[in-house]
Design an enzyme around this catalytic site. Structure first.
Site, PDB file in Angstrom:
ATOM      1  N   TYR A   1       0.850  -1.204   0.000  1.00  0.00           N
ATOM      2  CA  TYR A   1       0.000   0.000   0.000  1.00  0.00           C
ATOM      3  C   TYR A   1       0.882   1.250   0.000  1.00  0.00           C
ATOM      4  CZ  TYR A   1      -3.930  -3.095   1.291  1.00  0.00           C
ATOM      5  OH  TYR A   1      -4.881  -4.093   1.324  1.00  0.00           O
TER       6      TYR A   1
ATOM      7  N   SER B   1     -13.273  -3.935   1.526  1.00  0.00           N
ATOM      8  CA  SER B   1     -14.146  -3.077   0.694  1.00  0.00           C
ATOM      9  C   SER B   1     -15.623  -3.182   1.087  1.00  0.00           C
ATOM     10  CB  SER B   1     -13.960  -3.388  -0.803  1.00  0.00           C
ATOM     11  OG  SER B   1     -12.611  -3.303  -1.176  1.00  0.00           O
ATOM     12  N   PRO B   2     -15.943  -3.054   2.390  1.00  0.00           N
ATOM     13  CA  PRO B   2     -17.341  -3.198   2.821  1.00  0.00           C
ATOM     14  C   PRO B   2     -18.254  -2.074   2.335  1.00  0.00           C
ATOM     15  CG  PRO B   2     -15.975  -2.461   4.653  1.00  0.00           C
ATOM     16  CD  PRO B   2     -15.031  -2.798   3.525  1.00  0.00           C
ATOM     17  N   ILE B   3     -17.647  -0.929   1.938  1.00  0.00           N
ATOM     18  CA  ILE B   3     -18.469   0.181   1.408  1.00  0.00           C
ATOM     19  C   ILE B   3     -18.386   0.171  -0.127  1.00  0.00           C
ATOM     20  CG2 ILE B   3     -19.017   2.657   1.714  1.00  0.00           C
ATOM     21  CD1 ILE B   3     -17.089   2.720   4.091  1.00  0.00           C
TER      22      ILE B   3
ATOM     23  N   GLY C   1     -16.312   2.864  -1.493  1.00  0.00           N
ATOM     24  CA  GLY C   1     -16.910   4.204  -1.390  1.00  0.00           C
ATOM     25  C   GLY C   1     -18.248   4.316  -2.101  1.00  0.00           C
TER      26      GLY C   1
ATOM     27  N   LEU D   1     -20.969   2.591  -1.932  1.00  0.00           N
ATOM     28  CA  LEU D   1     -22.170   2.398  -1.111  1.00  0.00           C
ATOM     29  C   LEU D   1     -22.403   3.565  -0.147  1.00  0.00           C
ATOM     30  CD1 LEU D   1     -21.916  -1.455  -0.442  1.00  0.00           C
ATOM     31  CD2 LEU D   1     -23.465  -0.257  -2.003  1.00  0.00           C
TER      32      LEU D   1
ATOM     33  N   GLY E   1     -23.106   6.370  -1.295  1.00  0.00           N
ATOM     34  CA  GLY E   1     -24.155   7.113  -1.995  1.00  0.00           C
ATOM     35  C   GLY E   1     -23.713   8.489  -2.469  1.00  0.00           C
ATOM     36  N   LYS E   2     -22.432   8.826  -2.283  1.00  0.00           N
ATOM     37  CA  LYS E   2     -21.999  10.184  -2.674  1.00  0.00           C
ATOM     38  C   LYS E   2     -21.622  10.275  -4.153  1.00  0.00           C
ATOM     39  CE  LYS E   2     -17.310   9.470  -1.039  1.00  0.00           C
ATOM     40  NZ  LYS E   2     -16.386   9.715   0.042  1.00  0.00           N
TER      41      LYS E   2
HETATM   42  N1  NAP Z   1      -6.603  -8.095   0.850  1.00  0.00           N
HETATM   43  C1  NAP Z   1      -6.876  -7.433  -0.230  1.00  0.00           C
HETATM   44  O1  NAP Z   1      -6.588  -7.864  -1.365  1.00  0.00           O
HETATM   45  C2  NAP Z   1      -7.548  -6.088  -0.096  1.00  0.00           C
HETATM   46  C3  NAP Z   1      -8.123  -5.459  -1.230  1.00  0.00           C
HETATM   47  C4  NAP Z   1      -8.780  -4.227  -1.029  1.00  0.00           C
HETATM   48  C5  NAP Z   1      -8.838  -3.666   0.236  1.00  0.00           C
HETATM   49  N2  NAP Z   1      -8.252  -4.303   1.311  1.00  0.00           N
HETATM   50  C6  NAP Z   1      -8.300  -3.725   2.665  1.00  0.00           C
HETATM   51  O2  NAP Z   1      -9.647  -3.359   2.981  1.00  0.00           O
HETATM   52  C7  NAP Z   1      -9.705  -1.978   3.341  1.00  0.00           C
HETATM   53  C8  NAP Z   1     -11.045  -1.384   2.969  1.00  0.00           C
HETATM   54  O3  NAP Z   1     -11.335  -1.564   1.599  1.00  0.00           O
HETATM   55  P1  NAP Z   1     -11.348  -0.365   0.559  1.00  0.00           P
HETATM   56  O4  NAP Z   1     -10.563   0.773   1.110  1.00  0.00           O
HETATM   57  O5  NAP Z   1     -10.974  -0.949  -0.755  1.00  0.00           O
HETATM   58  O6  NAP Z   1     -12.893   0.009   0.390  1.00  0.00           O
HETATM   59  P2  NAP Z   1     -14.077   0.506   1.365  1.00  0.00           P
HETATM   60  O7  NAP Z   1     -13.697   0.334   2.760  1.00  0.00           O
HETATM   61  O8  NAP Z   1     -15.286  -0.133   0.855  1.00  0.00           O
HETATM   62  O9  NAP Z   1     -14.144   2.054   0.971  1.00  0.00           O
HETATM   63  C9  NAP Z   1     -13.236   2.956   1.502  1.00  0.00           C
HETATM   64  C10 NAP Z   1     -13.414   4.306   0.849  1.00  0.00           C
HETATM   65  O10 NAP Z   1     -14.771   4.738   0.932  1.00  0.00           O
HETATM   66  C11 NAP Z   1     -14.809   6.131   1.209  1.00  0.00           C
HETATM   67  N3  NAP Z   1     -15.402   6.264   2.557  1.00  0.00           N
HETATM   68  C12 NAP Z   1     -15.019   5.633   3.699  1.00  0.00           C
HETATM   69  N4  NAP Z   1     -15.822   5.940   4.727  1.00  0.00           N
HETATM   70  C13 NAP Z   1     -16.755   6.765   4.243  1.00  0.00           C
HETATM   71  C14 NAP Z   1     -17.852   7.425   4.829  1.00  0.00           C
HETATM   72  N5  NAP Z   1     -18.164   7.258   6.116  1.00  0.00           N
HETATM   73  N6  NAP Z   1     -18.619   8.227   4.037  1.00  0.00           N
HETATM   74  C15 NAP Z   1     -18.321   8.392   2.722  1.00  0.00           C
HETATM   75  N7  NAP Z   1     -17.285   7.792   2.111  1.00  0.00           N
HETATM   76  C16 NAP Z   1     -16.496   6.977   2.862  1.00  0.00           C
HETATM   77  C17 NAP Z   1     -13.370   6.635   1.156  1.00  0.00           C
HETATM   78  O11 NAP Z   1     -13.007   6.953  -0.193  1.00  0.00           O
HETATM   79  P3  NAP Z   1     -13.492   8.296  -0.952  1.00  0.00           P
HETATM   80  O12 NAP Z   1     -13.745   9.337   0.103  1.00  0.00           O
HETATM   81  O13 NAP Z   1     -12.409   8.609  -1.901  1.00  0.00           O
HETATM   82  O14 NAP Z   1     -14.754   7.869  -1.682  1.00  0.00           O
HETATM   83  C18 NAP Z   1     -12.602   5.390   1.548  1.00  0.00           C
HETATM   84  O15 NAP Z   1     -11.278   5.383   1.121  1.00  0.00           O
HETATM   85  C19 NAP Z   1      -8.498  -1.380   2.615  1.00  0.00           C
HETATM   86  O16 NAP Z   1      -8.130  -0.124   3.176  1.00  0.00           O
HETATM   87  C20 NAP Z   1      -7.473  -2.468   2.836  1.00  0.00           C
HETATM   88  O17 NAP Z   1      -6.955  -2.378   4.139  1.00  0.00           O
HETATM   89  C21 NAP Z   1      -7.642  -5.506   1.144  1.00  0.00           C
END
Ligand code: NAP
Length: 314
Positions: A62, A207-209, A212, A214, A216-217
């Site tokens: 990362y 990636s639970p959101i 980003g 989900l 809704g922005k």
């Molecule tokens: N093992 C693997 O292969 C793998 C792959 C992917 C991820 N991961 C891990 O999983 C973590 C989470 O996944 P992810 O970062 O891909 O996706 P995510 O958690 O689904 O989405 C995170 C993004 O959503 C937006 N966000 C977060 N909270 C918010 C809120 N309260 N309101 C509005 N927007 C919000 C932000 O981006 P914006 O503000 O730019 O929209 C943020 O960077 C990663 O950080 C990483 O540690 C692991």
């Protein structure tokens, strides 16, 4: 509310939510350095721990090490007990035990630590066999350099192979980190979720959101930018609208909760540990406040149904 599940590795005792730190230092995918920077992610860290969160997920890749470096510096400045999960990438040129040790030492140095709480193999990639990586992991565990061993993006068959190798050295497989959200429910279909529960392997949902989406922005007028757009197109933004409407409605029924919070709590309701990414104070505060409340059964069913339809349309 604290969950203690004796079936899982003790590092997960009391952990219901983690924080993902992929965006901390990553320019290419997340645009670090453009609309957010070190101060913002530091605030995300501080707010998370102020709100009782202790589990942080990072990886050596990362931001090419920047995420680990930032996290290491933040952890150094706090007295709170922090659990760090990081990952080693099985690059095709990493062929020896020496290469594994060098990767582990790199992460330890960047994180400012003498051990890693949870060390995960980032994905199953050739040419080295899963068994070989797990033998390296078991040795690092026995040398007290790592407290628990995890894998990521593993199928049922791959998890079993990792489990079988580790157990020969008396080490249990602690976790499998996989994508899981209302937009990606593959682990329900391919058996990973069920097998994790049966084997006492913690299923960590990334990636639970929906990266980003989900929240809704994003919309046709405000589409996702950069590399995220390669995963979710403008058409996807239209397709997921009924799901977003349901998330918002359920959130408002819970006294003004956001779509992101409902999406994270849906993952929690499935006994998966969500690790939502947070880039700043506001996102960290919002995401950490999913812990005070739960979705009702009928709300979970509603989300199950609508997400199935939305996924099917893809
Ligand atoms: N093992 C693997 O292969 C793998 C792959 C992917 C991820 N991961 C891990 O999983 C973590 C989470 O996944 P992810 O970062 O891909 O996706 P995510 O958690 O689904 O989405 C995170 C993004 O959503 C937006 N966000 C977060 N909270 C918010 C809120 N309260 N309101 C509005 N927007 C919000 C932000 O981006 P914006 O503000 O730019 O929209 C943020 O960077 C990663 O950080 C990483 O540690 C692991």
């Amino acid at each position: 509310m604290t969950i203690k599940n004796d079936n899982f590795h003790p590092i997960f005792d009391g952990i219901e939510l983690g924080i993902g730190t992929w965006a901390w230092g990553d320019r290419l995918y997340w645009g670090y350095g453009s609309n957010y920077a070190a101060e913002d992610v530091k605030n995300a860290f501080v707010s998370s721990i102020e709100n009782g969160l202790t589990f942080f997920d990072t990886a050596e890749v990362y931001g090419q090490g920047k995420s680990e470096t930032l996290l290491g510096s933040f952890v150094k400045a706090t007295d709170s007990k922090i659990i760090i999960a990081t990952k080693v990438m099985p690059f095709p040129w990493r062929l020896t035990h020496k290469a594994f040790t060098s990767a582990l030492n790199g992460s330890l140095a960047r994180l400012n630590r003498t051990y890693i709480d949870l060390y995960q193999l980032h994905m199953p990639l050739p040419p080295l066999k899963i068994e070989t990586w797990m033998e390296f992991m078991a040795e690092a565990y026995q040398n007290n350099l790592i407290r628990a061993v995890g894998v990521s993006n593993f199928s049922v068959e791959q998890m079993q192979r990792a489990y079988d190798t580790l157990i020969k050295s008396g080490v249990t497989l602690a976790s499998n980190q996989v994508e899981y959200s209302l937009l990606d429910r593959g682990i329900e279909e391919n058996g990973v979720l069920k097998t994790c529960q049966e084997m006492g392997i913690k299923c960590i949902g990334y990636s639970p959101i929906g990266m980003g989406l989900l929240s809704g922005k994003y919309s046709m007028n405000n589409p996702v930018k950069g590399m995220r757009a390669s995963k979710y197109s403008k058409q996807d933004l239209i397709r997921i609208n009924p799901l977003l409407d349901t998330l918002k409605k359920i959130g408002s029924d819970h006294g003004g909760m956001s779509a992101s919070q409902v999406a994270i709590n849906w993952v929690r309701a499935k006994a998966v540990l969500p690790i939502p990414g947070a880039k700043n104070h506001d996102q960290a505060v919002q995401n950490s406040s999913v812990l005070g409340w739960n979705l009702e059964e009928r709300e979970i069913e509603r989300l199950d149904d609508i997400s199935k339809k939305v996924i099917k349309e893809k």
